[in-house]
Scaffold this motif. Sequence first.
Motif, mmCIF file in Angstrom:
data_model
loop_
_atom_site.group_PDB
_atom_site.id
_atom_site.type_symbol
_atom_site.label_atom_id
_atom_site.label_comp_id
_atom_site.label_asym_id
_atom_site.label_seq_id
_atom_site.Cartn_x
_atom_site.Cartn_y
_atom_site.Cartn_z
ATOM 1 N N PHE A 78 0.854 -1.185 0.000
ATOM 2 C CA PHE A 78 0.000 0.000 0.000
ATOM 3 C C PHE A 78 0.889 1.235 0.000
ATOM 4 N N ASN A 79 0.317 2.338 -0.397
ATOM 5 C CA ASN A 79 1.075 3.593 -0.429
ATOM 6 C C ASN A 79 0.239 4.708 0.195
ATOM 7 N N THR A 80 0.937 5.672 0.790
ATOM 8 C CA THR A 80 0.299 6.787 1.472
ATOM 9 C C THR A 80 0.820 8.093 0.886
ATOM 10 N N PRO A 81 -0.047 8.916 0.296
ATOM 11 C CA PRO A 81 0.403 10.185 -0.274
ATOM 12 C C PRO A 81 0.608 11.248 0.797
ATOM 13 N N LEU A 82 1.644 12.066 0.618
ATOM 14 C CA LEU A 82 1.957 13.139 1.551
ATOM 15 C C LEU A 82 2.361 14.385 0.780
ATOM 16 N N ASP A 83 2.260 15.528 1.469
ATOM 17 C CA ASP A 83 2.749 16.794 0.912
ATOM 18 C C ASP A 83 2.163 17.028 -0.480
ATOM 19 N N SER A 84 0.820 16.968 -0.542
ATOM 20 C CA SER A 84 0.108 17.181 -1.818
ATOM 21 C C SER A 84 0.601 16.254 -2.911
ATOM 22 N N ASN A 85 0.816 14.985 -2.549
ATOM 23 C CA ASN A 85 1.255 13.932 -3.470
ATOM 24 C C ASN A 85 2.690 14.099 -3.963
ATOM 25 N N ASN A 86 3.441 14.965 -3.331
ATOM 26 C CA ASN A 86 4.852 15.110 -3.712
ATOM 27 C C ASN A 86 5.691 13.926 -3.238
ATOM 28 N N SER B 278 2.895 8.460 8.700
ATOM 29 C CA SER B 278 2.229 9.541 7.978
ATOM 30 C C SER B 278 1.742 10.651 8.899
ATOM 31 N N SER B 279 1.368 10.319 10.133
ATOM 32 C CA SER B 279 0.909 11.371 11.048
ATOM 33 C C SER B 279 2.054 12.330 11.375
ATOM 34 N N PHE B 280 3.197 11.777 11.755
ATOM 35 C CA PHE B 280 4.361 12.605 12.088
ATOM 36 C C PHE B 280 4.822 13.412 10.873
ATOM 37 N N LEU B 281 4.926 12.762 9.728
ATOM 38 C CA LEU B 281 5.407 13.445 8.539
ATOM 39 C C LEU B 281 4.431 14.515 8.055
ATOM 40 N N SER B 282 3.138 14.230 8.093
ATOM 41 C CA SER B 282 2.166 15.230 7.646
ATOM 42 C C SER B 282 2.224 16.465 8.524
ATOM 43 N N TYR B 283 2.472 16.265 9.816
ATOM 44 C CA TYR B 283 2.626 17.394 10.733
ATOM 45 C C TYR B 283 3.870 18.209 10.380
ATOM 46 N N LEU B 284 4.964 17.532 10.114
ATOM 47 C CA LEU B 284 6.205 18.237 9.790
ATOM 48 C C LEU B 284 6.080 19.034 8.497
ATOM 49 N N PHE B 285 5.383 18.478 7.509
ATOM 50 C CA PHE B 285 5.192 19.227 6.270
ATOM 51 C C PHE B 285 4.313 20.457 6.500
ATOM 52 N N LYS B 286 3.351 20.334 7.393
ATOM 53 C CA LYS B 286 2.524 21.495 7.715
ATOM 54 C C LYS B 286 3.363 22.586 8.382
ATOM 55 N N GLU B 287 4.329 22.166 9.200
ATOM 56 C CA GLU B 287 5.133 23.104 9.976
ATOM 57 C C GLU B 287 6.434 23.500 9.278
ATOM 58 N N ARG B 288 6.653 23.036 8.074
ATOM 59 C CA ARG B 288 7.964 23.189 7.431
ATOM 60 C C ARG B 288 8.405 24.643 7.318
ATOM 61 N N PHE B 289 7.464 25.571 7.136
ATOM 62 C CA PHE B 289 7.854 26.966 6.941
ATOM 63 C C PHE B 289 8.183 27.670 8.260
ATOM 64 N N ASN B 290 8.026 26.945 9.355
ATOM 65 C CA ASN B 290 8.489 27.444 10.649
ATOM 66 C C ASN B 290 9.852 26.865 11.022
ATOM 67 N N LEU B 291 10.428 26.069 10.130
ATOM 68 C CA LEU B 291 11.711 25.434 10.403
ATOM 69 C C LEU B 291 12.855 26.356 9.998
ATOM 70 N N ILE B 292 13.970 26.187 10.677
ATOM 71 C CA ILE B 292 15.171 26.945 10.311
ATOM 72 C C ILE B 292 15.955 26.144 9.272
ATOM 73 N N GLY B 293 17.142 26.601 8.914
ATOM 74 C CA GLY B 293 17.906 25.990 7.822
ATOM 75 C C GLY B 293 18.342 24.563 8.076
ATOM 76 N N GLN B 294 18.615 24.219 9.351
ATOM 77 C CA GLN B 294 19.052 22.869 9.697
ATOM 78 C C GLN B 294 18.199 22.368 10.865
#
Length: 272
Positions: A110-118, A147-163
């Motif tokens: 099975f496969n799970t889409p994330l980050d608008s299918n990216n 997918s729960s953890f990753l979907s959260y991180l993609f939502k928050e990605r623009f609050n992340l710093i460079g590293q």
Amino acid sequence: MENNLKVYKSDKFDVEDTASLSLFLYPNSFFVFAKDKNQANIAVHHHQNFNWNKIEEELSADPLLKADVPAKIFIHEGLFSLIPGVLFQPGKESEYLQLIGDLPENAHFFNTPLDSNNIQIVSYISSKIKKSLESRFSELSFIHGASSFLSYLFKERFNLIGQEILVNYFGKHMYLAAFTDQDLSVFNRFEINTKEDILKYILIMIETLKYDRNHVRISLFGLSEKTEINEEWGSQYFTNFRMLKPYENQNYSHGFKHLKSEHIFEAHWQYD
């Protein structure tokens, strides 16, 4: 069974109000979230000391699983691969996974889409467990547990710093994600036994990605008091260290004040 089951429920819980279920199958435990028609959680069952070889017994004994309602099955399977959406081809899941590990016979992919299918998370479940679940639910979907953890991180990605290195701790395992300039560089799962193991994998990732140890920000989720990890401990090794709880996308009726003691990511945020 009773000794291995923790029950959290609404003060006005009625099993007949269950409109859908979400099951989170971890390596050694699994959780059942019962939701009403408004998608509010009305009951949560935690099956402790879970044995995948005895899943049929666990499923049969849980009263929440008697109703034939739509069910989402989140599988925290260690063998998985992240495939860029533009490269993903349905039907080639076994080829993607064979590159990283041995597959059992008769695996169901099975496969799970994330980050608008990216990105697609590709994984599998055994046909035996699939059939057992299909015999109980006429409508179900399989989703990888990360997918729960990753979907959260993609939502928050623009609050992340460079590293950034972000860790979700659960039981004797952890997910580790690294973002460089807000783009996902690494995501993996590791088995851990001590807090030194967590430190080891973080330091390996810093070295691998050539991050600046004085700049990189380390964020840990899901830690309980038992891990003996706190801000003081982290500050011994990293200049930028924090312990976090995810924002909420889960609603609860009254009566769940003790659920936070479980320290699982999905109690706060679930992939939708």
